[in-house]
Scaffold this motif. Structure first.
Motif, short mmCIF file in Angstrom:
data_model
loop_
_atom_site.label_atom_id
_atom_site.label_comp_id
_atom_site.label_asym_id
_atom_site.label_seq_id
_atom_site.Cartn_x
_atom_site.Cartn_y
_atom_site.Cartn_z
N SER A 71 -62.68 -9.22 28.12
CA SER A 71 -61.75 -9.68 29.16
C SER A 71 -60.35 -9.19 28.81
O SER A 71 -60.13 -8.60 27.76
CB SER A 71 -61.78 -11.21 29.25
OG SER A 71 -61.27 -11.77 28.05
N THR A 80 -58.97 -12.45 32.54
CA THR A 80 -59.70 -11.81 33.62
C THR A 80 -60.92 -11.14 33.01
O THR A 80 -60.80 -10.26 32.15
CB THR A 80 -58.83 -10.75 34.33
OG1 THR A 80 -57.66 -11.37 34.84
CG2 THR A 80 -59.60 -10.08 35.46
N TYR A 81 -62.09 -11.60 33.43
CA TYR A 81 -63.32 -11.02 32.92
C TYR A 81 -63.60 -9.72 33.66
O TYR A 81 -63.55 -9.68 34.89
CB TYR A 81 -64.49 -12.00 33.08
CG TYR A 81 -64.36 -13.19 32.16
CD1 TYR A 81 -64.85 -13.13 30.86
CD2 TYR A 81 -63.71 -14.35 32.58
CE1 TYR A 81 -64.71 -14.20 30.00
CE2 TYR A 81 -63.56 -15.42 31.72
CZ TYR A 81 -64.06 -15.35 30.44
OH TYR A 81 -63.91 -16.41 29.59
N ASN A 82 -63.88 -8.68 32.92
CA ASN A 82 -64.13 -7.37 33.52
C ASN A 82 -65.47 -7.36 34.24
O ASN A 82 -66.40 -8.06 33.86
CB ASN A 82 -64.08 -6.29 32.44
CG ASN A 82 -62.69 -6.16 31.87
OD1 ASN A 82 -61.70 -6.19 32.58
ND2 ASN A 82 -62.60 -6.03 30.56
N ASN A 83 -65.55 -6.53 35.27
CA ASN A 83 -66.77 -6.43 36.08
C ASN A 83 -67.87 -5.65 35.40
O ASN A 83 -69.03 -5.74 35.79
CB ASN A 83 -66.46 -5.76 37.43
CG ASN A 83 -65.57 -6.60 38.29
OD1 ASN A 83 -65.67 -7.83 38.28
ND2 ASN A 83 -64.68 -5.97 39.03
N SER A 84 -67.51 -4.84 34.42
CA SER A 84 -68.52 -4.02 33.76
C SER A 84 -68.21 -3.92 32.27
O SER A 84 -67.10 -4.24 31.83
CB SER A 84 -68.55 -2.62 34.38
OG SER A 84 -67.27 -2.03 34.32
N ASP A 104 -71.03 1.18 32.07
CA ASP A 104 -72.12 0.20 32.23
C ASP A 104 -73.13 0.24 31.10
O ASP A 104 -74.34 0.23 31.31
CB ASP A 104 -72.82 0.39 33.58
CG ASP A 104 -71.90 0.13 34.75
OD1 ASP A 104 -71.17 -0.88 34.70
OD2 ASP A 104 -71.89 0.93 35.70
#
Length: 128
Positions: A71, A80-84, A104
């Protein structure tokens, strides 16, 4: 080239320099573990998996379990947690360091990840 001479950065050196300077503002966490990969690595090395790929996959697996480590703190008040989960690996070239990013990493199997790593390394050699 003379001692004391000043030479401007190449394009790649400029990018690396800018990214390194920006990284100084990012909080850094270091965690160390001793891991034994001998038996596993012996099996998958024959299928073209590199130690770099194996370590990137292990790192992604750990980040899935500890999402806060993947994050960012942009406002000083929240995460903020990252999406990938993308794993960056720095590689030395004749022109300096370059960072290759495995996208990913948590969602790709180790064999596909290894093929992607080899592609990135080959592209880096062409660019540099």
């Amino acid at each position: 080239m003379e001692l004391g001479s000043v030479f401007p950065f190449t394009t790649i050196q400029s990018v690396v320099s800018r990214n390194m300077l920006e990284s100084l503002a990012v909080p850094t966490f270091r965690v160390g573990y001793i891991i034994t990969t001998d038996a596993l690595y012996k099996k998958i090395k024959l299928k073209g998996v590199t130690m770099t790929t194996l370590l990137a996959k292990a790192t992604a697996h750990a980040l899935v379990k500890h999402l806060i480590m993947n994050s960012s703190c942009r406002d000083g008040n929240s995460f903020t947690y990252n999406n990938s989960i993308n794993i960056a690996v720095t590689m030395a070239t004749d022109d300096g360091l370059i960072t290759l990013v495995l996208q990913d990493t948590d969602k790709v199997d180790v064999y596909s990840l290894s093929r992607k790593w080899k592609e990135l390394v080959n592209k880096a050699h062409v660019l540099c």
